[in-house]
Motif scaffolding. Structure first.
Motif, mmCIF file in Angstrom:
data_model
loop_
_atom_site.group_PDB
_atom_site.id
_atom_site.type_symbol
_atom_site.label_atom_id
_atom_site.label_comp_id
_atom_site.label_asym_id
_atom_site.label_seq_id
_atom_site.Cartn_x
_atom_site.Cartn_y
_atom_site.Cartn_z
ATOM 1 N N VAL A 112 0.810 -1.229 0.000
ATOM 2 C CA VAL A 112 0.000 0.000 0.000
ATOM 3 C C VAL A 112 0.842 1.278 0.000
ATOM 4 O O VAL A 112 0.295 2.373 -0.036
ATOM 5 C CB VAL A 112 -1.000 0.025 1.182
ATOM 6 C CG1 VAL A 112 -1.955 -1.144 1.092
ATOM 7 C CG2 VAL A 112 -0.280 0.037 2.515
ATOM 8 N N ASN A 113 2.179 1.135 0.065
ATOM 9 C CA ASN A 113 3.064 2.300 0.114
ATOM 10 C C ASN A 113 4.119 2.265 -0.988
ATOM 11 O O ASN A 113 5.292 2.566 -0.746
ATOM 12 C CB ASN A 113 3.749 2.390 1.494
ATOM 13 C CG ASN A 113 2.788 2.792 2.573
ATOM 14 O OD1 ASN A 113 2.131 3.813 2.482
ATOM 15 N ND2 ASN A 113 2.694 1.980 3.613
ATOM 16 N N ASP A 114 3.699 1.896 -2.183
ATOM 17 C CA ASP A 114 4.580 1.911 -3.358
ATOM 18 C C ASP A 114 5.883 1.145 -3.142
ATOM 19 O O ASP A 114 6.950 1.584 -3.574
ATOM 20 C CB ASP A 114 4.894 3.349 -3.778
ATOM 21 C CG ASP A 114 3.656 4.126 -4.166
ATOM 22 O OD1 ASP A 114 2.760 3.524 -4.801
ATOM 23 O OD2 ASP A 114 3.571 5.318 -3.831
ATOM 24 N N GLY A 115 5.818 0.011 -2.439
ATOM 25 C CA GLY A 115 6.998 -0.824 -2.216
ATOM 26 C C GLY A 115 7.856 -0.410 -1.052
ATOM 27 O O GLY A 115 8.884 -1.024 -0.788
ATOM 28 N N ASN A 116 7.460 0.616 -0.327
ATOM 29 C CA ASN A 116 8.233 1.104 0.817
ATOM 30 C C ASN A 116 7.644 0.599 2.123
ATOM 31 O O ASN A 116 6.429 0.455 2.245
ATOM 32 C CB ASN A 116 8.257 2.635 0.829
ATOM 33 C CG ASN A 116 8.914 3.195 -0.393
ATOM 34 O OD1 ASN A 116 10.006 2.780 -0.759
ATOM 35 N ND2 ASN A 116 8.244 4.130 -1.039
ATOM 36 N N GLU A 117 8.503 0.400 3.110
ATOM 37 C CA GLU A 117 8.048 0.000 4.443
ATOM 38 C C GLU A 117 7.765 1.256 5.276
ATOM 39 O O GLU A 117 8.362 1.477 6.316
ATOM 40 C CB GLU A 117 9.090 -0.881 5.129
ATOM 41 C CG GLU A 117 9.204 -2.253 4.535
ATOM 42 C CD GLU A 117 10.169 -3.159 5.286
ATOM 43 O OE1 GLU A 117 10.928 -2.671 6.149
ATOM 44 O OE2 GLU A 117 10.166 -4.354 5.009
ATOM 45 N N THR A 118 6.851 2.069 4.815
ATOM 46 C CA THR A 118 6.532 3.325 5.489
ATOM 47 C C THR A 118 5.571 3.045 6.640
ATOM 48 O O THR A 118 4.471 2.539 6.442
ATOM 49 C CB THR A 118 5.892 4.318 4.506
ATOM 50 O OG1 THR A 118 6.744 4.442 3.367
ATOM 51 C CG2 THR A 118 5.705 5.673 5.149
ATOM 52 N N VAL A 119 6.016 3.380 7.842
ATOM 53 C CA VAL A 119 5.208 3.168 9.032
ATOM 54 C C VAL A 119 5.177 4.459 9.835
ATOM 55 O O VAL A 119 6.064 5.294 9.685
ATOM 56 C CB VAL A 119 5.775 2.001 9.894
ATOM 57 C CG1 VAL A 119 5.536 0.674 9.233
ATOM 58 C CG2 VAL A 119 7.249 2.189 10.203
ATOM 59 N N PRO A 120 4.171 4.656 10.665
ATOM 60 C CA PRO A 120 3.056 3.749 10.893
ATOM 61 C C PRO A 120 2.051 3.790 9.745
ATOM 62 O O PRO A 120 1.746 4.851 9.206
ATOM 63 C CB PRO A 120 2.426 4.268 12.178
ATOM 64 C CG PRO A 120 2.749 5.734 12.195
ATOM 65 C CD PRO A 120 4.096 5.856 11.515
ATOM 66 N N THR A 121 1.590 2.628 9.402
ATOM 67 C CA THR A 121 0.494 2.489 8.459
ATOM 68 C C THR A 121 -0.662 1.889 9.233
ATOM 69 O O THR A 121 -0.512 0.833 9.841
ATOM 70 C CB THR A 121 0.885 1.592 7.268
ATOM 71 O OG1 THR A 121 1.948 2.229 6.547
ATOM 72 C CG2 THR A 121 -0.295 1.387 6.336
#
Length: 145
Positions: A112-121
């Protein structure tokens, strides 16, 4: 799991070294204050302040049953720490998934974040929200219970 403890351990060791330097220079009060500050930062960045993490599949199952949001996080993430602190006691009633411990959780975040581990999700009713405002998350939680 060990990498989750690297930042807090580095903070504790750095604080000890800085405090020792101040102590040898004859400033015990400054040394004590610096050591306490570094230890507080180490505590805040440790996984200990977060509720017990569960697997992504289990979180999705529970969220489907009770409607509570799922929070994908990782240790050391300042935005995750900010969200956790701002949610206060109600944070323990959400479903928390540590993406460093759960590959399925990391995959869900990347999807859901274009292949990035962007947190917090935060997933609310199957809809992802990356780095949402804590007040908004609290509102979603109160409306789902």
């Amino acid at each position: 799991m060990m990498r989750a403890w690297v930042p807090p351990m580095l903070l504790a060791l750095s604080g000890s070294a800085v405090a020792a330097g101040e102590l040898f220079q004859g400033s015990p009060a400054t040394a004590a204050a610096l050591l306490l500050a570094f230890l507080a930062l180490a505590g805040v960045t440790s996984p200990l302040i977060f509720p017990k993490s569960i697997a992504a599949q289990e979180a999705q199952r529970r969220s489907a049953a009770d409607g509570r949001p799922i929070v994908f996080w990782r240790p050391g993430c300042m935005y995750c720490i900010w969200l956790r602190i701002r949610l206060g006691r109600s944070a323990r009633q959400l479903h928390w998934v540590n993406i460093w411990r759960d590959p399925a959780g990391a995959a869900a975040v990347k999807a859901v974040n274009d292949g990035n581990e962007t947190v917090p999700t935060v997933m609310v009713a199957g809809q992802p929200h990356t780095n949402p405002d804590p007040a908004w998350v609290r509102g979603q939680f109160s409306s789902s219970v």
